[in-house]
Design an enzyme around this catalytic site. Structure first.
Site: not given
Length: 342
Positions: A84, A134, A136, A233-234
């Site tokens: 990420h 998130h 990322e 998990s996006s």
């Protein structure tokens, strides 16, 4: 003589592409190769990818997952940064401690980092379309100085955003967003800020787009749409939303066959199925096996793209040999030791 018992029919509309993408494959391979080269333990900051099955498998091999670098002793063993991406402060701290680190950031996430930095070099305030918290998003915002990036999560955020210079704005996006939802936010930004500068290339990654396109093509008319993936998990959660918006009566995120709503399925149902980019194929196989135990399953394959991307690992690991068993795990095809997939 007993009558022949027949199973009720069930049609599975199976998406292709689905499951592992090149960035996930590369990240898992880096951890496995590091374990081969340096021996256990190999430390991994955060989950290498968002999938418990993968993380548990790597833990069995000797990986140790930590939240932050301060949980790692000075024992000379390497640490891997997750797919990420990480803020710049993380490798800086690793270098300060003279740690050996291996950066498994997906190259497409690294590309977004570079696009954000380019906007800043050109004097633009950077807008990041993404989900707060998130990993990322934390990593991308951490590439630039504090306050240089403004996070835009919804069209409501666009309405309240008041920049100092509306003519000097540039945007990037998280790589795993809903393509359609992002288009709506971006349209709102462009209406409000006509001089908004786009990145040099698309930020949402090919794997996210391809999996969403396949789900859109498969969803109409389905009674249930199964997405194999983890709750954190996006890209997997977005696939559930895409399925329902594209015409499925119900989308459901499942981590494995144990979470199948078998009692809700009936003869003649049409079930869509795909998997997020961090979900190994062995989990999809296990779910199909569980469905075949109860139903006469007919598979309809819906293929909307062919993926042949490959992201090589860093040079320091390229000459490390992997066994066929290792490669099966890297590619998502090997069950965990002592576990069944169905």
């Amino acid at each position: 003589m007993s009558a022949l018992v027949t199973k009720p029919p069930l049609t599975i509309r199976l998406c292709e592409p689905r499951g592992f993408c090149a960035g996930v494959d590369r990240a898992i391979q880096i951890v496995v190769l590091a374990l081969k080269r340096y021996g256990a333990p190999v430390y991994v900051r955060h989950e290498i990818v968002h999938n418990k099955y993968v993380v548990d498998g790597l833990r069995q091999m000797g990986a140790v997952f930590v939240k932050e670098l301060d949980a790692i002793p000075d024992d000379g063993q390497p640490v891997v940064f997750s797919a990420h991406g990480v803020p710049k402060t993380v490798p800086a701290e690793a270098e300060r401690r003279e740690m050996l680190y291996l950066d498994a950031t997906c190259p497409l996430v690294s590309k977004v980092h570079k696009q954000a930095m380019r906007h800043m070099r050109l004097g633009r305030q950077v807008l990041l379309i993404g989900h707060r918290g998130h990993p990322e998003v934390v990593g991308t915002m951490g590439q630039l100085p504090e306050g240089a990036v403004v996070l835009i999560e919804t069209e409501a955020d666009v309405a309240t955003f008041a920049p100092a210079d509306p003519s000097a704005l540039g945007f990037v996006t998280q790589t795993t967003l809903s393509v359609d939802d992002t288009a709506g936010i971006l349209a709102a930004l462009q209406r409000k800020f006509p001089e908004l500068h786009a990145p040099s290339s698309e930020s949402i990654c090919y794997a996210t787009t391809n999996r969403q396109d396949a789900v859109k093509a498969s969803a109409p008319g389905t009674d249930l749409f199964l997405i194999v993936g983890a709750p954190n998990s996006s890209n997997s959660r977005r696939l559930v939303e895409v399925a329902e918006k594209a015409g499925s009566k119900r989308g459901l995120l499942v981590q494995g066959s144990a979470e199948l709503p078998l009692d809700e399925l009936k003869a003649g149902d049409l079930v869509g199925m795909s998997a997020g980019a961090s979900a190994p194929e062995v989990l999809t196989d296990g779910i199909l096996d569980a469905l075949r135990e109860r139903f006469e399953v007919r598979i309809e394959l819906v293929q909307t793209a062919i993926e042949n991307e490959n992201f090589p690992v860093m040079r320091s690991l390229r000459d490390v040999p992997l066994t066929a068993e290792d490669m099966a795990f890297v590619n998502g095809n090997r069950p965990l030791a002592g576990e069944r997939t169905n």
